[in-house]
Design an enzyme around this catalytic site. Structure first.
Site, PDB file in Angstrom:
ATOM      1  N   GLU A 145      55.722  60.980  61.690  1.00  0.00           N
ATOM      2  CA  GLU A 145      55.430  62.416  61.806  1.00  0.00           C
ATOM      3  C   GLU A 145      54.990  63.044  60.494  1.00  0.00           C
ATOM      4  O   GLU A 145      54.223  63.996  60.485  1.00  0.00           O
ATOM      5  CB  GLU A 145      56.667  63.150  62.343  1.00  0.00           C
ATOM      6  CG  GLU A 145      56.938  62.869  63.804  1.00  0.00           C
ATOM      7  CD  GLU A 145      58.111  63.664  64.337  1.00  0.00           C
ATOM      8  OE1 GLU A 145      58.462  64.710  63.747  1.00  0.00           O
ATOM      9  OE2 GLU A 145      58.667  63.234  65.350  1.00  0.00           O
ATOM     10  N   GLU A 186      50.512  48.662  60.840  1.00  0.00           N
ATOM     11  CA  GLU A 186      50.165  49.738  59.906  1.00  0.00           C
ATOM     12  C   GLU A 186      48.721  50.195  60.083  1.00  0.00           C
ATOM     13  O   GLU A 186      48.433  51.383  60.017  1.00  0.00           O
ATOM     14  CB  GLU A 186      50.420  49.309  58.461  1.00  0.00           C
ATOM     15  CG  GLU A 186      51.885  49.187  58.102  1.00  0.00           C
ATOM     16  CD  GLU A 186      52.626  50.508  58.122  1.00  0.00           C
ATOM     17  OE1 GLU A 186      51.990  51.583  57.976  1.00  0.00           O
ATOM     18  OE2 GLU A 186      53.856  50.486  58.284  1.00  0.00           O
ATOM     19  N   GLU A 215      48.054  54.052  60.990  1.00  0.00           N
ATOM     20  CA  GLU A 215      47.460  54.883  59.945  1.00  0.00           C
ATOM     21  C   GLU A 215      45.982  55.182  60.130  1.00  0.00           C
ATOM     22  O   GLU A 215      45.533  56.255  59.736  1.00  0.00           O
ATOM     23  CB  GLU A 215      47.716  54.258  58.576  1.00  0.00           C
ATOM     24  CG  GLU A 215      49.208  54.246  58.242  1.00  0.00           C
ATOM     25  CD  GLU A 215      49.507  53.874  56.808  1.00  0.00           C
ATOM     26  OE1 GLU A 215      48.571  53.585  56.040  1.00  0.00           O
ATOM     27  OE2 GLU A 215      50.693  53.885  56.463  1.00  0.00           O
TER      28      GLU A 215
END
Length: 104
Positions: free
Chosen positions: A92, A46, A50
């Site tokens: 996306e 993550e 991110e």
């Protein structure tokens, strides 16, 4: 290591140094634990998806029910340090702006 369940999630407060944290739109990088993944693997994934960093060290801060009595999600929270650039493609639909937020 903390093992995954279908309702597990992870989050980390990435700290490149002791005076700042990297925060994503007033939230920490977080997401679900995928099947076959342990929470430490999920939080590193993550972070890369991110904010484009990985961590040399993860300190497990706590694990807790996000909203007992309402939701079944169980969160594993980490402090991520020793950050270095390492990007994985994110989802996306994620439009993320990374902002450094001072601890003081």
């Amino acid at each position: 290591m903390t093992h995954s369940t279908t309702e597990s999630a992870v989050g980390a407060s990435p700290a490149p140094n002791v005076s700042h944290s990297i925060t994503v739109r007033l939230e920490v990088p977080a997401g679900g634990v995928e099947d076959g993944e342990v929470s430490e693997e999920a939080v590193l994934r993550e972070l890369q998806e991110e904010i484009g960093y990985t961590a040399d060290s993860l300190l497990h801060l706590s694990s807790f029910w996000v909203a007992p009595g309402w939701a079944t999600e169980y969160m594993h929270a980490y402090l991520a340090t020793g950050l270095r650039e390492s990007r994985l493609d994110g989802d996306e639909d994620e439009n993320i702006e990374v902002v450094r937020v001072p601890f003081d």
